[in-house]
Design an enzyme around this catalytic site. Structure first.
Site, PDB file in Angstrom:
ATOM      1  N   GLU A   1       0.838  -1.201   0.000  1.00 18.45           N
ATOM      2  CA  GLU A   1       0.000   0.000   0.000  1.00 18.45           C
ATOM      3  C   GLU A   1       0.872   1.249   0.000  1.00 18.45           C
ATOM      4  OE1 GLU A   1      -1.266   0.328   4.624  1.00 18.45           O
ATOM      5  OE2 GLU A   1      -1.946  -1.484   3.625  1.00 18.45           O
TER       6      GLU A   1
ATOM      7  N   CYS B   1      32.537  34.621  17.730  1.00 19.74           N
ATOM      8  CA  CYS B   1      33.344  35.218  18.805  1.00 19.74           C
ATOM      9  C   CYS B   1      34.779  35.509  18.373  1.00 19.74           C
ATOM     10  CB  CYS B   1      33.340  34.317  20.041  1.00 19.74           C
ATOM     11  SG  CYS B   1      34.312  32.819  19.834  1.00 19.74           S
TER      12      CYS B   1
ATOM     13  N   LYS C   1      11.217   2.592  -0.048  1.00 20.94           N
ATOM     14  CA  LYS C   1      11.226   4.018  -0.387  1.00 20.94           C
ATOM     15  C   LYS C   1      11.373   4.267  -1.892  1.00 20.94           C
ATOM     16  CE  LYS C   1      11.108   6.020   3.715  1.00 20.94           C
ATOM     17  NZ  LYS C   1      12.107   6.991   4.086  1.00 20.94           N
TER      18      LYS C   1
ATOM     19  N   CYS D   1      32.210  32.091  23.958  1.00 21.11           N
ATOM     20  CA  CYS D   1      31.575  32.304  22.660  1.00 21.11           C
ATOM     21  C   CYS D   1      30.072  32.417  22.885  1.00 21.11           C
ATOM     22  CB  CYS D   1      31.880  31.139  21.721  1.00 21.11           C
ATOM     23  SG  CYS D   1      30.926  31.234  20.184  1.00 21.11           S
TER      24      CYS D   1
ATOM     25  N   CYS E   1      36.180  31.481  14.713  1.00 23.23           N
ATOM     26  CA  CYS E   1      34.735  31.359  14.905  1.00 23.23           C
ATOM     27  C   CYS E   1      34.074  32.628  14.374  1.00 23.23           C
ATOM     28  CB  CYS E   1      34.429  31.180  16.389  1.00 23.23           C
ATOM     29  SG  CYS E   1      32.680  31.350  16.761  1.00 23.23           S
TER      30      CYS E   1
ATOM     31  N   ASP F   1       3.154  10.568   2.993  1.00 21.19           N
ATOM     32  CA  ASP F   1       4.126  11.394   3.704  1.00 21.19           C
ATOM     33  C   ASP F   1       3.382  12.404   4.573  1.00 21.19           C
ATOM     34  OD1 ASP F   1       6.526  12.333   4.499  1.00 21.19           O
ATOM     35  OD2 ASP F   1       6.996  13.396   2.642  1.00 21.19           O
TER      36      ASP F   1
ATOM     37  N   TYR G   1      -4.831   2.755   7.879  1.00 19.89           N
ATOM     38  CA  TYR G   1      -4.019   1.648   7.362  1.00 19.89           C
ATOM     39  C   TYR G   1      -3.574   0.657   8.435  1.00 19.89           C
ATOM     40  CZ  TYR G   1      -0.373   4.992   8.763  1.00 19.89           C
ATOM     41  OH  TYR G   1       0.389   5.883   9.449  1.00 19.89           O
TER      42      TYR G   1
END
Ligand code: IVH
Length: 695
Positions: free
Chosen positions: A128, A418, A325, A439, A415, A132, A238
């Site tokens: 079946e 920071c 899938k 940070c 970074c 989604d 289902y």
């Protein structure tokens, strides 16, 4: 993942596998949260599936390393706030995945082996479409709809009865059904309804949903059922949960009965061979674009319910069903920019900003680029035309470069938030900000984690509020949260600047909301040790490891004392705690700032000791060994039954074995059990033993 730094599974030794399983547990948990919390996944379904598959492949190779917090044991979503909780009478499971013909063949062959079916015996399978959307459970008592719930984490969902009642496909009363019948199925939005909704949202200046699934989720989780009612949601039945009686002994028969009671049930096919299943899958995939709603695969289910019953479930999904899938959808677009995001533990994640493109009906403008090596290997550059992919409800993935960009991307050595140096340790794929709690990005992410649902779960203190309190300099470490009332509402040491006024006078706050927040914070001063440990947000220390540590040390004092470098070996002796976790813990507690923060925090809490749950099964906690040939069931079925009753099943007999179940023609293991004085029973004895506990 197609990440070059990820080593092939068969090249990993035991220590490497242990580390990898720890990493995967953490990563999968992170993506579970991203997917289920704000309906904002960060990787494609395909990548997520690959992570899970890598995890289960590794577990299959190293069964002794399966972690207590293994993703294989978990179904999914953390709970939404605001709805009452409902414990499902029968868990709402998830489905395992098949991607190719060989997986489908394995599925069928596995069923035959598990059930010990004679060679060539046909197995009828219902095929079946897999919608989604979001699953929901509808409980009917004496024909009346009495409760509707989401799946939640599979064990406990949210009570969304009022919302589900607004869906036209869901009957409020049904005729001819058994006294108790819990219908399960999918809530979703058609493409037309989705387009209409987004048009209205746009006109009203409200958020635009990324895809029909998100729109359905957002519509169903409204606390105000009138809003749900204004959205055009659909439902298809289902499956079922608790029932007082079944109208058929076949899955297809129950589908027919549900249709007769007034539910919409999708067209399906009954097949008996891999070839038939593949043909049905192919036909549905080809016709997919013309359907009124999204389907992302085909679900195969064993038709005979007595077989379903015997097959039962492995921890996360039933053995009698699988989702095959469809391939992911793809499109081309241009990389306009590459940004770096800073995570809770300082991980720097590159993100591609894309020229918006429609992939499978959804507009896509961001994609994660994972790490430096991924960018270098794929030669992803600003200006490059790339192939992107999305599958289902996800932030997409950059698959490959179709037309190169001019300038290579220079990975930042600092970074972006920071300015601290970025570091990449040997053997690691990620760069990290070395700024720690200095940070701002890390500090705020850690605080967010601290108050999140599975940690302190403080009602009314979400991302927005944390960011505001941080910006005001009021909360920079977790312990500050528990001083908010005093700092904001006056009294000695009350907070003066820059807000110099009580919270109820802040914009967006009032008398009630401020009082509620302070009460909610006070309510959480009592906390279990495992949650507290998880809440710290230490790298590699997720909920599972939080529980392992709490179980081992049981009290706050014992845990705190153990967080010292000279007790590293002791940490490593805990089953399930590997080198990376142990080091991360010791590193965290060796940092003076962290340690001071911890002392300040726990001084304001009442931390509850960890109490072990009692269990009643006669084999719970025991180590069993099956040997010889079992006549009534397959070895796999017996093992599954034993594990469901809380026993550990081992392959070899030792002094630690509690019980040996010897089938026909048992040999050396039986002898060894005898010589060690281990208790031995035969198959009949085993069936009797578990029969008494077989509810
Ligand atoms: S059966 C125990 N059938 O897919 C098995 N699920 O990945 C219960 N889904 O949670 C599920 N269409 O939300 C089943 N025809 C279908 C489905 C379906 C969509 C969803 C469902 C489930 C998820 C599993």
């Amino acid at each position: 993942m197609s990440d070059p730094a990820v080593m092939a599974i068969d090249r990993l030794d035991k220590a490497g596998a242990k580390r990898e399983l720890a990493r995967l547990a953490l990563e999968i948990k992170f993506h579970d949260a991203a997917y289920h919390r704000n309906d904002a996944p960060e990787i494609s379904d395909a990548d997520y599936d690959q992570l899970r598959r890598r995890n289960s492949d590794l577990e299959a190779r190293f069964p002794n390393l399966v972690r207590p917090d293994s993703p294989t044991h978990r179904v999914g979503a953390p709970l939404a706030e605001g709805f009452n909780k409902v414990r499902h009478a029968r868990p709402m499971l998830s489905l395992g995945n098949a991607f190719k013909e060989a997986d489908v063949a394995d599925f069928l062959a596995g069923i035959g082996r598990f059930l010990k079916l004679p060679e060539g015996e046909p197995i009828a399978i219902v095929a079946e479409p897999k919608i989604d959307g979001l699953s929901a459970a509808l409980r009917y008592e004496n024909g009346a709809l009495v409760q509707g719930a989401t799946r939640g984490d599979g064990e406990v969902g949210e009570d969304i009865t009022a919302n589900l009642r607004t869906i036209a496909d869901i009957p409020h009363a049904i005729d001819g059904a058994p006294d108790v019948f819990e219908v399960r199925g999918e809530v979703f939005m058609t493409h037309d309804a989705f387009a209409d909704l987004n048009r209205q949202q746009l006109a009203a200046g409200k958020i635009i949903y990324a895809n029909p699934r998100n729109a359905a989720a957002g519509s169903l989780r409204q606390l105000d059922a009138d809003i749900t009612s204004s959205r055009k949601l659909s439902f298809r039945a289902y499956a079922w949960g608790q029932v007082s009686d079944l109208p058929s002994d076949r899955h297809s028969g129950v589908l027919g009965a549900m249709a007769a009671w007034g539910f919409k049930v999708q067209a399906h096919a009954v097949c008996t061979s891999v070839a038939e299943l593949m043909a049905y899958h192919g036909k549905m995939e080809a016709g997919r674009a013309g359907r009124p709603y999204d389907i992302d695969g085909i679900v195969y289910k064993v038709d005979r319910l007595d077989w379903q019953q015997r097959l039962g479930a492995a921890s996360r999904s039933p053995r009698w069903a699988i989702a095959h899938k469809f391939a992911a959808e793809q499109a081309q677009t241009v990389v306009e920019d590459i940004d770096i995001q800073v995570g809770r533990t300082g991980k720097l994640t590159p993100v591609a900003r894309l020229a918006p493109v429609t992939v499978g009906g959804v507009v896509v403008s961001n994609a994660t680029l994972h790490n430096e090596d991924y960018i270098a290997e794929k030669q992803i550059r600003v200006g490059a035309t790339v192939l992107v992919q999305r599958a289902g409800d996800v932030i997409p993935q950059v698959l490959e470069v179709v037309k190169p960009g001019a300038k290579p991307f220079v990975y930042p050595i600092q970074c972006p938030i920071c300015g601290s140096p970025a570091v990449r340790d040997e053997g690691e794929v990620d760069w990290r900000c070395s700024g720690g709690l200095n940070c701002q990005a890390q500090a705020v992410e850690r605080l967010r984690h601290f108050v999140s649902r599975n940690a302190f779960d403080i009602e009314g203190l979400g991302e927005k509020q944390i960011a505001a309190f941080y910006a005001a300099g009021l909360v920079t470490a977790p312990g500050d949260i528990f001083q908010l009332r005093q700092r904001l509402e006056g009294g000695e040491g009350s907070y003066e600047k820059p807000h110099g006024k009580p919270l109820r006078e802040w914009e967006g706050w009032g008398e009630t909301s401020a009082a509620n927040l302070f009460d909610a914070i006070d309510e959480r001063r009592a906390i279990s040790l495992d949650r507290l440990i998880f809440a710290l947000g230490i790298r590699h220390v997720g909920q599972g490891n939080g529980r392992l540590l709490a179980r081992r040390y049981e009290s706050l004092a014992a845990f705190t004392a153990a967080m010292s470098p000279d007790r590293l070996d002791e940490l490593l002796e805990i089953d399930g705690i590997g080198e990376a976790v142990a080091r991360a813990l010791i590193d965290f507690f060796s940092d003076a700032q962290n340690r001071a923060g911890w002392d300040d925090l726990v001084a304001q809490l009442q931390v509850q000791d960890m109490v072990r749950a009692a269990t009643t099964s006669p084999v719970a906690g025991q180590t069993l060994v099956f040997t010889g040939t079992l006549e009534q069931t397959s070895r796999a079925e017996a093992k599954a039954r034993a594990e469901a009753l809380g026993a550990k099943v081992s392959g070899s007999v030792s002094a630690k074995t509690d019980l040996v179940i010897a089938g026909a023609a048992a040999g050396s293991k039986l002898k060894k059990a005898d010589s060690l004085g281990v208790k031995v029973i035969d198959e009949a004895g085993w069936l009797e033993l578990i029969g008494t506990t077989n509810e």
